[in-house]
Design a protein around this motif. Structure first.
Motif, PDB file in Angstrom:
ATOM      1  N   ILE A 140       0.843  -1.209   0.000  1.00 15.23           N
ATOM      2  CA  ILE A 140       0.000   0.000   0.000  1.00 15.23           C
ATOM      3  C   ILE A 140       0.872   1.251   0.000  1.00 15.23           C
ATOM      4  CG2 ILE A 140      -1.578   1.348   1.457  1.00 15.23           C
ATOM      5  CD1 ILE A 140      -2.862  -1.313   2.283  1.00 15.23           C
ATOM      6  N   SER A 141       1.902   1.256   0.859  1.00 13.36           N
ATOM      7  CA  SER A 141       2.775   2.443   0.934  1.00 13.36           C
ATOM      8  C   SER A 141       3.452   2.686  -0.410  1.00 13.36           C
ATOM      9  CB  SER A 141       3.860   2.249   2.001  1.00 13.36           C
ATOM     10  OG  SER A 141       3.279   2.130   3.252  1.00 13.36           O
ATOM     11  N   ASN A 142       3.937   1.612  -1.018  1.00 17.96           N
ATOM     12  CA  ASN A 142       4.654   1.795  -2.287  1.00 17.96           C
ATOM     13  C   ASN A 142       3.724   2.237  -3.418  1.00 17.96           C
ATOM     14  OD1 ASN A 142       7.433   1.350  -1.703  1.00 17.96           O
ATOM     15  ND2 ASN A 142       6.892  -0.764  -1.212  1.00 17.96           N
ATOM     16  N   THR A 143       2.502   1.707  -3.417  1.00 22.30           N
ATOM     17  CA  THR A 143       1.539   2.140  -4.440  1.00 22.30           C
ATOM     18  C   THR A 143       1.183   3.618  -4.227  1.00 22.30           C
ATOM     19  OG1 THR A 143       0.672  -0.098  -4.334  1.00 22.30           O
ATOM     20  CG2 THR A 143      -0.648   1.493  -5.563  1.00 22.30           C
ATOM     21  N   SER A 144       1.023   4.015  -2.960  1.00 18.70           N
ATOM     22  CA  SER A 144       0.703   5.429  -2.681  1.00 18.70           C
ATOM     23  C   SER A 144       1.865   6.325  -3.052  1.00 18.70           C
ATOM     24  CB  SER A 144       0.427   5.638  -1.192  1.00 18.70           C
ATOM     25  OG  SER A 144      -0.601   4.832  -0.801  1.00 18.70           O
ATOM     26  N   PHE A 145       3.074   5.814  -2.843  1.00 23.55           N
ATOM     27  CA  PHE A 145       4.269   6.587  -3.190  1.00 23.55           C
ATOM     28  C   PHE A 145       4.242   6.938  -4.687  1.00 23.55           C
ATOM     29  CE2 PHE A 145       8.822   6.192  -4.590  1.00 23.55           C
ATOM     30  CZ  PHE A 145       9.222   7.440  -4.141  1.00 23.55           C
ATOM     31  N   THR A 146       3.889   5.938  -5.503  1.00 22.12           N
ATOM     32  CA  THR A 146       3.804   6.185  -6.946  1.00 22.12           C
ATOM     33  C   THR A 146       2.743   7.247  -7.238  1.00 22.12           C
ATOM     34  OG1 THR A 146       4.364   3.870  -7.220  1.00 22.12           O
ATOM     35  CG2 THR A 146       3.563   4.994  -9.177  1.00 22.12           C
ATOM     36  N   LEU A 147       1.616   7.132  -6.561  1.00 26.50           N
ATOM     37  CA  LEU A 147       0.551   8.125  -6.767  1.00 26.50           C
ATOM     38  C   LEU A 147       1.026   9.531  -6.372  1.00 26.50           C
ATOM     39  CD1 LEU A 147      -2.603   6.263  -5.374  1.00 26.50           C
ATOM     40  CD2 LEU A 147      -2.407   7.326  -7.639  1.00 26.50           C
TER      41      LEU A 147
ATOM     42  N   TYR B 204      -8.157   9.953  -6.701  1.00 28.39           N
ATOM     43  CA  TYR B 204      -8.804   9.934  -5.385  1.00 28.39           C
ATOM     44  C   TYR B 204      -9.399   8.558  -5.103  1.00 28.39           C
ATOM     45  CZ  TYR B 204     -11.322  10.835  -1.190  1.00 28.39           C
ATOM     46  OH  TYR B 204     -11.756  10.745   0.119  1.00 28.39           O
ATOM     47  N   GLU B 205      -9.955   7.943  -6.123  1.00 27.73           N
ATOM     48  CA  GLU B 205     -10.538   6.611  -5.922  1.00 27.73           C
ATOM     49  C   GLU B 205      -9.455   5.634  -5.437  1.00 27.73           C
ATOM     50  OE1 GLU B 205     -12.622   5.062  -9.305  1.00 27.73           O
ATOM     51  OE2 GLU B 205     -12.983   3.154  -8.270  1.00 27.73           O
ATOM     52  N   ALA B 206      -8.299   5.707  -6.073  1.00 27.93           N
ATOM     53  CA  ALA B 206      -7.190   4.819  -5.671  1.00 27.93           C
ATOM     54  C   ALA B 206      -6.714   5.150  -4.254  1.00 27.93           C
ATOM     55  CB  ALA B 206      -6.045   4.947  -6.666  1.00 27.93           C
ATOM     56  N   LEU B 207      -6.506   6.452  -3.994  1.00 28.45           N
ATOM     57  CA  LEU B 207      -6.049   6.864  -2.655  1.00 28.45           C
ATOM     58  C   LEU B 207      -7.024   6.387  -1.592  1.00 28.45           C
ATOM     59  CD1 LEU B 207      -5.038  10.600  -3.245  1.00 28.45           C
ATOM     60  CD2 LEU B 207      -3.551   8.826  -2.299  1.00 28.45           C
ATOM     61  N   SER B 208      -8.293   6.575  -1.903  1.00 32.22           N
ATOM     62  CA  SER B 208      -9.368   6.270  -0.963  1.00 32.22           C
ATOM     63  C   SER B 208      -9.426   4.768  -0.670  1.00 32.22           C
ATOM     64  CB  SER B 208     -10.666   6.795  -1.588  1.00 32.22           C
ATOM     65  OG  SER B 208     -11.742   6.316  -0.928  1.00 32.22           O
ATOM     66  N   GLU B 209      -9.288   3.965  -1.735  1.00 28.27           N
ATOM     67  CA  GLU B 209      -9.315   2.511  -1.532  1.00 28.27           C
ATOM     68  C   GLU B 209      -8.138   2.046  -0.699  1.00 28.27           C
ATOM     69  OE1 GLU B 209     -11.497  -0.251  -4.810  1.00 28.27           O
ATOM     70  OE2 GLU B 209      -9.873   1.022  -5.501  1.00 28.27           O
ATOM     71  N   LEU B 210      -6.975   2.609  -0.993  1.00 29.23           N
ATOM     72  CA  LEU B 210      -5.770   2.204  -0.253  1.00 29.23           C
ATOM     73  C   LEU B 210      -5.904   2.554   1.230  1.00 29.23           C
ATOM     74  CD1 LEU B 210      -3.074   3.352  -2.855  1.00 29.23           C
ATOM     75  CD2 LEU B 210      -3.716   0.984  -2.295  1.00 29.23           C
ATOM     76  N   ILE B 211      -6.469   3.725   1.483  1.00 26.65           N
ATOM     77  CA  ILE B 211      -6.643   4.151   2.878  1.00 26.65           C
ATOM     78  C   ILE B 211      -7.608   3.213   3.593  1.00 26.65           C
ATOM     79  CG2 ILE B 211      -7.717   6.000   4.268  1.00 26.65           C
ATOM     80  CD1 ILE B 211      -6.250   7.970   2.399  1.00 26.65           C
TER      81      ILE B 211
ATOM     82  N   ASP C  88     -12.069  14.024  -0.561  1.00 37.76           N
ATOM     83  CA  ASP C  88     -12.323  14.000  -1.998  1.00 37.76           C
ATOM     84  C   ASP C  88     -12.353  15.459  -2.472  1.00 37.76           C
ATOM     85  OD1 ASP C  88     -13.491  13.904  -4.481  1.00 37.76           O
ATOM     86  OD2 ASP C  88     -14.932  12.355  -3.922  1.00 37.76           O
ATOM     87  N   PRO C  89     -11.606  15.813  -3.527  1.00 35.98           N
ATOM     88  CA  PRO C  89     -11.640  17.206  -3.981  1.00 35.98           C
ATOM     89  C   PRO C  89     -13.068  17.690  -4.205  1.00 35.98           C
ATOM     90  CG  PRO C  89     -10.005  15.978  -5.202  1.00 35.98           C
ATOM     91  CD  PRO C  89     -10.696  14.991  -4.330  1.00 35.98           C
ATOM     92  N   ASP C  90     -13.973  16.774  -4.506  1.00 32.50           N
ATOM     93  CA  ASP C  90     -15.372  17.165  -4.694  1.00 32.50           C
ATOM     94  C   ASP C  90     -15.989  17.713  -3.423  1.00 32.50           C
ATOM     95  OD1 ASP C  90     -15.706  16.868  -7.267  1.00 32.50           O
ATOM     96  OD2 ASP C  90     -16.685  14.889  -7.197  1.00 32.50           O
TER      97      ASP C  90
END
Ligand SMILES: Nc1ncnc2c1ncn2[C@@H]1O[C@H](COP(=O)(O)OP(=O)(O)OP(=O)(O)O)[C@@H](O)[C@H]1O
Ligand SMILES: C[C@@](O)(CCO)CC(=O)[O-]
Length: 479
Positions: free
Chosen positions: A365-372, A385-392, A439-441
């Motif tokens: 999760i940390s490494n995927t977020s790092f890429t984001l 945001y969808e990816a960030l949100s799912e990882l969290i 979410d930026p929304d």
């Protein structure tokens, strides 16, 4: 009278025991008039709050003596991903938080070392002669700068701190055997962790005096103030350790932070790279004393600021342009990082086949977020945001499996999820704080954001908008 003198009274903090359920916390909070910040200045039936009457007398200066004065500050942090897993060499991502610990060090000539920790104790003071006798029998490895703790010095300091605390309140037999009783008498919630900060402080002072080749411990006065909630996962102990290491190293002349060589691009006084490395090294040892098995992530983000990736003791600065809008929500439940780390250690030892894959998953999760984080620019897109949100959300569930969530944290995550927002605990868990990455929304729809903040407040939690990625340790000009 000689040297600066601080005058204050006994202090404490109003946090709940980590074992309380969210409902019980809510009920208890409603019945007490608790609507004050942690730094508030008042007293309640179960706590003593800070009544600061911080008078600064500096007769040294008045008498024309050139007594030195150093001011430093260092930030707290949030961990986006990787808490606990990072203790087992997995990857974590942390960001500095715009709340700081501030330390004021003054040279005195009263033959004492005095520390005033606004949040816990009134001033505590030791004779420099007593500390010098510890210095005489202590060694320091100037080559390696020491990576392991000196247990003999720690044991002796534990005794010294124990007896200072007893004398302070006047309860006990003075031999250090009943510190616990004495501290309970002062209504401090967790005696072992409160006194351990003092042990960490003296450890650093003695080791650094040795490193600087001093034969005596100088006469000094320290005053510490903090904007960071303590025992809440926001890195208060690490920022304290960073401030102490910076100020003592500078006072002893081991590092020289001056306006000519150390101004950054916006005019702030930031130590140079080798100085930061030294500060970070010694702060880590202090955080190890307070935390037990610390990974080094908290002191690193507090020293360097910004966004960092941390794995296996190695730090990488993350140059991220992704703009995360984060709310930090405090459950108000105090807990102790050392104990939370111990919970995970126990589970890992008992169930390695279950827990090791969880730690690996958190690493992923940390490494995927790092890429984001590296690729993002500005506010996250809907996909980001969808990816960030799912990882969290996945990470929060994994942290539950590790045994470090808390009903208060679960309630915050559930409230956020109902409003379509991603939330997880941050730091050691077991109480403390959660982060909600918005979410930026929701940012566009200010009313939705406000209603989320209102819901948190109704649940008796404290939401704060977080200012992230600011500077690490700073030296401040003294007048
Ligand atoms: N401003 C401060 N003044 C005095 N002691 C402090 C201060 N900040 C931290 N401490 C010491 O650190 C202990 C809390 O450290 P702990 O690691 O449990 O929490 P934290 O640093 O707030 O959270 P985390 O490590 O999860 O980010 C306190 O009990 C105290 O000993
Ligand atoms: C729980 C932990 O992972 C983070 C605390 O902020 C402990 C550590 O890394 O030292």
């Amino acid at each position: 009278m000689e040297g600066p003198m601080y005058v204050g009274t006994v202090t404490g903090i109003n946090r709940s025991p980590a074992t309380e359920t969210a409902k019980a916390i809510s009920a208890r909070k409603r019945t007490s008039q608790h609507n004050r910040s942690r730094n508030d200045v008042s007293s309640s039936d179960d706590c003593i709050f800070f009544h600061s009457e911080l008078k600064f007398l500096n007769p040294g200066v008045m008498a024309g003596l050139n007594l030195r004065h150093i001011k430093v500050s260092a930030p707290g942090k949030i961990i986006l991903h990787g808490e606990h897993a990072v203790v087992y060499q997995k990857t974590a991502i942390a960001l500095s938080l715009g709340l700081r610990t501030r330390l004021d060090l003054r040279e005195t000539n009263d033959g004492r070392v005095t520390i005033f920790m606004e949040r816990f104790f009134k001033e505590i003071t030791w004779k420099t002669d007593d500390l010098t006798s510890l210095l005489e029998t202590t060694k320091v490895d100037a080559e390696t700068l020491e990576t392991t703790l000196d247990q003999e010095l720690l044991d002796r300091l534990q005794q010294l701190v124990g007896s200072s605390l007893i004398q302070d309140v006047g309860i006990g037999n003075g031999d250090g055997s009943d510190v616990q009783f004495r501290v309970e008498a002062a209504k401090l919630k967790d005696p072992s962790t409160q006194s351990i900060a003092l042990v960490g402080f003296l450890y650093l002072l003695i080791k650094l005096c040795k490193l600087a080749g001093r034969s005596t411990v100088p006469s000094l006065s320290f005053a510490i103030q903090s904007e960071i909630a303590i025992g809440a996962g926001l890195g208060s102990s690490a920022s304290l350790a960073v401030c102490l290491a910076s100020a003592i190293l500078a006072f002893l002349g081991v590092i020289v932070v001056d306006a000519k060589t150390c101004r950054d691009s916006v005019g702030k006084l930031v130590p140079q790279a080798d100085q930061l490395a030294l500060i970070n090294h010694w702060a880590f040892l202090v955080d190890k004393i307070i935390h037990g098995n610390a990974s080094g992530i908290d002191n690193s983000v507090s020293t360097y600021g910004g966004v960092i990736k941390f794995a296996n003791g190695q730090m990488t600065r993350v140059q991220s342009r992704l703009k995360l809008d984060v709310v930090v929500v405090d459950t108000g439940v105090e807990r102790n990082t050392k104990r939370m780390v111990e919970i995970v250690r126990r589970r890992k030892k008992l169930y390695p086949l279950i827990i090791n894959p969880i730690l690996d998953a958190i690493d992923g999760i940390s490494n995927t977020s790092f890429t984001l984080l590296q690729h993002g620019n500005g506010s996250p897109t809907a996909e980001e945001y969808e990816a960030l949100s799912e990882l969290i959300s996945i990470n929060q569930h994994l942290l539950c499996v590790l045994g470090v969530s808390h009903p208060g944290l679960d309630a915050i995550c559930a409230t956020a999820a109902r409003l379509g927002q991603a939330a997880k605990l941050t730091g050691a868990g077991g109480g403390g704080c959660a982060i909600v990455v918005l979410d930026p929304d929701i940012i566009k729809f200010e009313r939705l954001r406000e209603s989320m903040m209102t819901e948190f407040r109704q649940l008796e939690f404290k939401p704060h908008t977080a200012d992230l990625g600011g500077p690490g340790v700073l030296f401040h000009p003294v007048s």
